[in-house]
Structure formats: structure tokens, C-alpha cells
Design a protein around this motif. Structure first.
Motif, PDB file in Angstrom:
ATOM      1  N   UNK A   6     -30.034 -31.687  45.302  1.00 29.65           N
ATOM      2  CA  UNK A   6     -29.339 -30.624  46.029  1.00 29.65           C
ATOM      3  C   UNK A   6     -29.361 -29.304  45.278  1.00 29.65           C
ATOM      4  N   UNK A   7     -30.066 -29.259  44.130  1.00 29.92           N
ATOM      5  CA  UNK A   7     -30.127 -28.044  43.350  1.00 29.92           C
ATOM      6  C   UNK A   7     -28.911 -27.822  42.468  1.00 29.92           C
ATOM      7  N   UNK A   8     -28.045 -28.835  42.363  1.00 30.38           N
ATOM      8  CA  UNK A   8     -26.849 -28.736  41.531  1.00 30.38           C
ATOM      9  C   UNK A   8     -26.725 -29.968  40.654  1.00 30.38           C
ATOM     10  N   UNK A   9     -25.981 -29.822  39.577  1.00 33.72           N
ATOM     11  CA  UNK A   9     -25.665 -30.940  38.701  1.00 33.72           C
ATOM     12  C   UNK A   9     -24.225 -31.363  38.973  1.00 33.72           C
ATOM     13  N   UNK A  10     -23.984 -32.661  39.100  1.00 32.77           N
ATOM     14  CA  UNK A  10     -22.635 -33.178  39.331  1.00 32.77           C
ATOM     15  C   UNK A  10     -22.093 -33.789  38.051  1.00 32.77           C
ATOM     16  N   UNK A  11     -20.794 -33.653  37.831  1.00 31.70           N
ATOM     17  CA  UNK A  11     -20.173 -34.280  36.676  1.00 31.70           C
ATOM     18  C   UNK A  11     -20.208 -35.796  36.843  1.00 31.70           C
ATOM     19  N   UNK A  12     -20.264 -36.507  35.723  1.00 36.86           N
ATOM     20  CA  UNK A  12     -20.250 -37.967  35.763  1.00 36.86           C
ATOM     21  C   UNK A  12     -18.873 -38.485  36.148  1.00 36.86           C
ATOM     22  N   UNK A  13     -17.852 -37.740  35.763  1.00 34.95           N
ATOM     23  CA  UNK A  13     -16.476 -38.152  36.043  1.00 34.95           C
ATOM     24  C   UNK A  13     -16.060 -37.696  37.433  1.00 34.95           C
ATOM     25  N   UNK A  14     -15.497 -38.623  38.170  1.00 33.09           N
ATOM     26  CA  UNK A  14     -15.008 -38.302  39.507  1.00 33.09           C
ATOM     27  C   UNK A  14     -13.578 -37.799  39.414  1.00 33.09           C
ATOM     28  N   UNK A  15     -13.263 -36.730  40.125  1.00 33.36           N
ATOM     29  CA  UNK A  15     -11.902 -36.182  40.185  1.00 33.36           C
ATOM     30  C   UNK A  15     -11.231 -36.686  41.453  1.00 33.36           C
ATOM     31  N   UNK A  16      -9.916 -36.861  41.384  1.00 31.49           N
ATOM     32  CA  UNK A  16      -9.137 -37.323  42.536  1.00 31.49           C
ATOM     33  C   UNK A  16      -7.910 -36.431  42.682  1.00 31.49           C
ATOM     34  N   UNK A 157      -8.488 -37.075  48.067  1.00 34.11           N
ATOM     35  CA  UNK A 157      -9.809 -36.470  47.962  1.00 34.11           C
ATOM     36  C   UNK A 157     -10.459 -36.913  46.663  1.00 34.11           C
ATOM     37  N   UNK A 158     -11.653 -37.477  46.763  1.00 33.81           N
ATOM     38  CA  UNK A 158     -12.448 -37.857  45.585  1.00 33.81           C
ATOM     39  C   UNK A 158     -13.701 -36.999  45.585  1.00 33.81           C
ATOM     40  N   UNK A 159     -14.006 -36.397  44.429  1.00 37.67           N
ATOM     41  CA  UNK A 159     -15.143 -35.476  44.376  1.00 37.67           C
ATOM     42  C   UNK A 159     -15.651 -35.366  42.943  1.00 37.67           C
ATOM     43  N   UNK A 160     -16.865 -34.887  42.814  1.00 39.92           N
ATOM     44  CA  UNK A 160     -17.456 -34.582  41.506  1.00 39.92           C
ATOM     45  C   UNK A 160     -17.718 -33.082  41.465  1.00 39.92           C
ATOM     46  N   UNK A 161     -17.242 -32.429  40.423  1.00 43.20           N
ATOM     47  CA  UNK A 161     -17.465 -30.991  40.271  1.00 43.20           C
ATOM     48  C   UNK A 161     -18.956 -30.723  40.117  1.00 43.20           C
ATOM     49  N   UNK A 162     -19.422 -29.623  40.659  1.00 40.33           N
ATOM     50  CA  UNK A 162     -20.853 -29.319  40.665  1.00 40.33           C
ATOM     51  C   UNK A 162     -21.124 -27.988  39.976  1.00 40.33           C
ATOM     52  N   UNK A 163     -22.331 -27.904  39.394  1.00 40.59           N
ATOM     53  CA  UNK A 163     -22.743 -26.709  38.655  1.00 40.59           C
ATOM     54  C   UNK A 163     -24.168 -26.326  39.055  1.00 40.59           C
ATOM     55  N   UNK A 164     -24.410 -25.050  39.171  1.00 42.62           N
ATOM     56  CA  UNK A 164     -25.760 -24.558  39.453  1.00 42.62           C
ATOM     57  C   UNK A 164     -26.478 -24.364  38.138  1.00 42.62           C
TER      58      UNK A 164
END
Length: 164
Positions: A6-16, A157-164
Motif C-alpha cells: 500500500x506504499x506504507x509501513x505498518x507498526x508490528x504492534x497493534x493498537x486498541x 477499534x484495532x489498528x496498526x499505525x502507518x508511516x510513509x
């Protein structure tokens, strides 16, 4: 080799993050007078701030827990082209131990999640008003406001922070 489809890097840790259910805000009242003062706008009642640490939008998986009827969830900070908050609304009654799992990236809606025989409930989505939203980088004001609910109703909400 590193891959980023997706052109982004996701953190390994999931946030809730958990957003407690709240009633739809009253429209307030109007006066037949004009005043020479301005009150700043505020967030609707029951809004929870969810902050993502990344610098790009991310796609949460949301569990809408009952007991409630006709659950609705919106991201006040992800606006449509008319400047309105994007919202997902569903026509369903959920008991205290039931939830809808909404996968924003894949646009799926499952009753009691994927481990529950994969019962799709996409048909409960209000297609006339549905606007799929994402968590924006930084702060997001999220509101979960079913038509009716009792104390245990919440959105997770469960999500992984993303970075460009």
C-alpha cells in the motif's frame, strides 16, 4: 527484502481503542434574539479522541458491541467532499454478547467476527448513507451512537499505525 503493497509501513504492534456508546446529541435550542458573541463549535457528546502515532491514514477493524439497536459510528475528522463527518450505520439489534466486526480496509461486515462461522451481515449496512472512513494521522474524534443502547455497548477499534 521489505515490501509495502500500500506504499506504507505498518507498526508490528497493534493498537486498541475503546469508544463507549453515547446518545445522539440534541440539536440544542434557538433564540429569537441575536447576540454579539460567538461560541466555538465543540465535539458532539460521547466523542472519544483516538490518536495514531503514524503519519499516514490507517484502516481499523471495528467491533460494534451491543446491547444496542441500529449502531452508528463516525469519524468526525474524516470528512466527505461536503465537509460532513463520514459515518457507517447499520440496521440490526445486537444482544449484550454480540457484535458486528467491520473491517474498513476489506469492507466486510461479519456477525460476531470471523471465528463465528463467518456470518456476513453486509446487508445490515445503510447503503444510502454509508461512507467508509479511515483513521487519519494524529487525532481522530470517534463517536459510537446507536439508536438505543445500555451500559455495556461499546466500539473497539484495532489498528496498526502507518508511516510513509
Amino acid at each position: 527484502q521489505w515490501a509495502a503493497p500500500d506504499g506504507v509501513s505498518e507498526t508490528a504492534t497493534q493498537s486498541v481503542s475503546t469508544v463507549l456508546a453515547s446518545a445522539e446529541a440534541d440539536a440544542g435550542f434557538s433564540f429569537d434574539l441575536s447576540f454579539n458573541i460567538v461560541f466555538p463549535s465543540t465535539s458532539p457528546v460521547g466523542t472519544t479522541v483516538v490518536t495514531t502515532a503514524g503519519n499516514a491514514k490507517c484502516y481499523p477493524v471495528i467491533q460494534l458491541w451491543g446491547p444496542c439497536t441500529n449502531p452508528r459510528i463516525e469519524n468526525i475528522d474524516d470528512l466527505d467532499e461536503d465537509g460532513n463527518a463520514k459515518e457507517l450505520a447499520f440496521s440490526i439489534t445486537l444482544a449484550a454478547d454480540e457484535y458486528l466486526e467491520v473491517d474498513i480496509r476489506n469492507r466486510t461486515v461479519l456477525f460476531n467476527g470471523p471465528s463465528s462461522s463467518n456470518v456476513p451481515r453486509y446487508d445490515t449496512l445503510d447503503f444510502a448513507t454509508a461512507q467508509w472512513w479511515t483513521l487519519q494521522a494524529g487525532q481522530n474524534r470517534i463517536r459510537y451512537f446507536p439508536q438505543s443502547y445500555s451500559g455495556a455497548a461499546r466500539a473497539v477499534l484495532s489498528y496498526r499505525c502507518t508511516f510513509i
